[in-house]
Scaffold this motif. Structure first.
Motif, PDB file in Angstrom:
ATOM      1  N   ALA A 189       0.824  -1.208   0.000  1.00 25.82           N
ATOM      2  CA  ALA A 189       0.000   0.000   0.000  1.00 25.82           C
ATOM      3  C   ALA A 189       0.861   1.262   0.000  1.00 25.82           C
ATOM      4  CB  ALA A 189      -0.925   0.006   1.223  1.00 25.82           C
ATOM      5  N   LEU A 190       2.043   1.171   0.561  1.00 24.70           N
ATOM      6  CA  LEU A 190       2.955   2.321   0.605  1.00 24.70           C
ATOM      7  C   LEU A 190       3.770   2.465  -0.680  1.00 24.70           C
ATOM      8  CD1 LEU A 190       4.195   1.968   4.278  1.00 24.70           C
ATOM      9  CD2 LEU A 190       2.595   3.676   3.361  1.00 24.70           C
ATOM     10  N   GLY A 191       3.465   1.669  -1.674  1.00 23.98           N
ATOM     11  CA  GLY A 191       4.150   1.775  -2.958  1.00 23.98           C
ATOM     12  C   GLY A 191       5.376   0.893  -3.065  1.00 23.98           C
ATOM     13  N   GLU A 192       5.488  -0.088  -2.205  1.00 22.59           N
ATOM     14  CA  GLU A 192       6.598  -1.047  -2.201  1.00 22.59           C
ATOM     15  C   GLU A 192       7.962  -0.368  -2.231  1.00 22.59           C
ATOM     16  OE1 GLU A 192       5.842  -5.011  -4.059  1.00 22.59           O
ATOM     17  OE2 GLU A 192       4.553  -3.778  -5.365  1.00 22.59           O
ATOM     18  N   PRO A 193       8.243   0.444  -1.202  1.00 17.89           N
ATOM     19  CA  PRO A 193       9.582   1.044  -1.150  1.00 17.89           C
ATOM     20  C   PRO A 193      10.644  -0.051  -1.066  1.00 17.89           C
ATOM     21  CG  PRO A 193       8.404   1.406   0.915  1.00 17.89           C
ATOM     22  CD  PRO A 193       7.445   0.778  -0.044  1.00 17.89           C
TER      23      PRO A 193
END
Length: 150
Positions: free
Chosen positions: A80-84
């Motif tokens: 959900a956090l953009g796959e850092p």
């Protein structure tokens, strides 16, 4: 080397939210996390898009967890956090001409891929409910502390 701490911050915020009876404001979460409310709103926006949290407007509004804690894995939050990036290390040169560096890159890329797959699998196995249970155990064993500010 700078590390990405958004997942850690989100977990911190969500566990505080899970302990509250109603919505928690961005200002309260920002104080808890030592950051700016704008950062909280931006980050929570990603979680809202993923259906993990919801926001209520108005005087009694704020953020609340929308999904069951047992159904939210660390992997879902990471996605959900953009796959850092999971690791802050990498190859010196992505497209080297040097055969030695090509050899080094191949070995490192294999190791990174295996480690990342293992970490993603472990993230899939840990839920917010697991963390909340661990927090409850720690809280029961610790001296009383102040609640999250409203």
């Amino acid at each position: 080397m700078k590390r990405n701490s958004r997942l850690s911050s989100v977990l911190h915020a969500l566990l505080h939210m899970a302990e509250q009876q109603g919505p928690v404001t961005s200002d309260a979460l920002a104080r808890c996390l030592g950051t700016n409310p704008v950062v909280v709103r931006r980050t929570m926006g990603y979680l809202r898009e993923a259906g993990i949290v919801a926001s209520d407007r108005g005087h009694a509004g704020g953020w609340r967890i929308q999904a069951d804690l047992g159904a939210i894995s660390l992997r879902q939050l990471h996605e959900a956090l953009g796959e850092p990036a999971l690791f802050a290390i990498g190859n010196r040169n992505e497209s080297p001409d040097c055969l030695v560096e090509q050899t080094v890159n191949a070995a490192l890329e294999t190791a990174f891929a295996e480690a990342e797959a293992l970490l993603r699998q472990r993230f899939s196995e840990i839920t917010l409910a697991d963390l909340a249970a661990d927090f409850a155990r720690r809280q029961a064993a610790a001296p009383a502390r102040a609640e999250l500010p409203r």
